[in-house]
Design a protein around this motif. Structure first.
Motif, short mmCIF file in Angstrom:
data_model
loop_
_atom_site.label_atom_id
_atom_site.label_comp_id
_atom_site.label_asym_id
_atom_site.label_seq_id
_atom_site.Cartn_x
_atom_site.Cartn_y
_atom_site.Cartn_z
N LYS A 76 -46.85 78.35 -79.49
CA LYS A 76 -46.30 79.34 -78.56
C LYS A 76 -44.98 78.79 -78.05
N SER A 245 -46.58 86.22 -70.31
CA SER A 245 -46.93 84.91 -70.91
C SER A 245 -48.37 84.52 -70.60
N GLY A 250 -50.91 85.07 -77.65
CA GLY A 250 -49.47 84.94 -77.79
C GLY A 250 -49.00 85.78 -78.97
#
Ligand SMILES: NC(=O)c1ccc[n+]([C@@H]2O[C@H](COP(=O)([O-])OP(=O)(O)OC[C@H]3O[C@@H](n4cnc5c(N)ncnc54)[C@H](OP(=O)(O)O)[C@@H]3O)[C@@H](O)[C@H]2O)c1
Length: 289
Positions: A76, A245, A250
């Motif tokens: 990520k 986030s 992700g």
């Protein structure tokens, strides 16, 4: 008496590293484990804390080791850490360090989907990392793992948390495939790849014996629990992954899932001659709880 192996491990606090360090320590390997933060060491283990893998301080400590297992990696990105700098450039740095330290072999966990024609940033960085290892002319074994299953892996932890909240998000249909492999098989394989010349200079898919849909995997994980599966439209899932986030998945988790990556289990089986754990059976036993 035979001299015990000396093996360096990077990213020592991570999920694979923790399991592997325990296994290698139990097998009388002398470990030199490097992490950015403090951690509890095992028997036979030398601990090194290094924020940036600085050559000057590391070189004398790791010289002439039998192997280096490079387990640093991210899945990520953020403004602070991106694929190019961590997955690729830090690997390059470790490769240069290994050359100077006369390390005999490098073991690297790349990703299932890394290839010369990938268009995904994550796999591009993993592929470039692989190339820097190959170009170094140091002996290597490169593994391309599917999802590695264990009691403390990231997805297992997510599922356990979600069960408490009685809601598991399944992006899209959930019908795309994964080929999970049990962490205990991974630790055995990595050890074998160091001592067995058959693994020299090979790129090997690190996949389990069964191809399972993501949806089926979750159902098996749940056993008889009645946790609600919440199917989320894939467009909405991507929107949340891009804008939040803290969202459960992700962007690249979704890319990898939808990418449907499966690998060559037969090759791994033939090479290792190992008996692999059925992940379906493992889930049925409830051993991950
Ligand atoms: N687990 C899987 O299913 C899976 C699947 C495919 C590929 N892989 C690859 O296998 C490797 C190990 O996976 P894992 O599941 O053990 O991952 P993990 O638990 O996230 O561990 C990765 C380690 O990388 C180090 N790291 C992260 N960001 C860093 C940074 N900015 N600078 C320096 N070091 C950093 C950290 O080590 P310290 O905190 O000790 O410094 C971290 O613990 C990774 O390269 C991963 O991409 C894993």
């Amino acid at each position: 008496m035979e001299k015990s192996l000396q093996i360096v491990i990077t990213g020592a606090s991570g999920f694979v590293a923790k399991n592997l360090r325990k296994y290698l320590s139990e097998n009388n390997v002398h470990l030199i484990s490097i992490s950015r933060k403090n951690f509890k060491s095992f028997k036979n283990e030398t601990k090194i804390i290094s924020k940036n893998y600085d050559q000057k301080s590391l070189l004398p400590k790791i010289k002439n080791s039998d192997a280096l297992i490079h387990l640093v990696g991210i899945g990520k990105q953020s403004v602070k850490t991106d694929y190019e700098s961590i997955n690729f450039r830090l690997t390059q740095k470790i490769v240069n360090l290994s050359k100077k330290a006369k390390i005999k072999k490098i073991i690297y966990t790349s990703g299932l989907g890394a290839s010369s024609d990938t268009s995904l940033g994550y796999f591009i960085s993993k592929f470039k990392a692989e190339q820097s290892i190959i170009d170094s002319k140091i002996n290597y074994a490169i593994f391309r793992p599917s999802y590695i299953v264990g009691k403390n892996d990231l997805f297992t932890r997510y599922l356990k948390k979600s069960i408490k909240k009685n809601k598991i998000i399944v992006p899209g249909s959930g019908k795309y495939f994964i080929q999970p492999i049990f962490i205990n098989d991974v630790t055995k394989l990595i050890f074998q790849s160091i001592v067995d010349k058959k693994f020299n200079n090979k790129i090997i898919d690190l996949v389990g014996p069964e191809i399972i849909s993501f949806e089926k995997y979750i159902q098996l994980f749940l056993q008889k629990k009645k946790t609600k599966l919440c199917y989320m439209n894939i467009e909405k899932a991507y929107h949340l992954a891009i804008t939040d986030s803290k969202f459960d998945y992700g962007v690249d988790d979704l890319n990898i899932l939808v990418g449907n990556f499966v690998g060559d289990y037969k090759k791994l089986k033939n090479l290792s001659k190992m008996d692999f754990q059925s992940v379906k059976e493992l889930l049925k036993t409830g051993a991950l709880f």
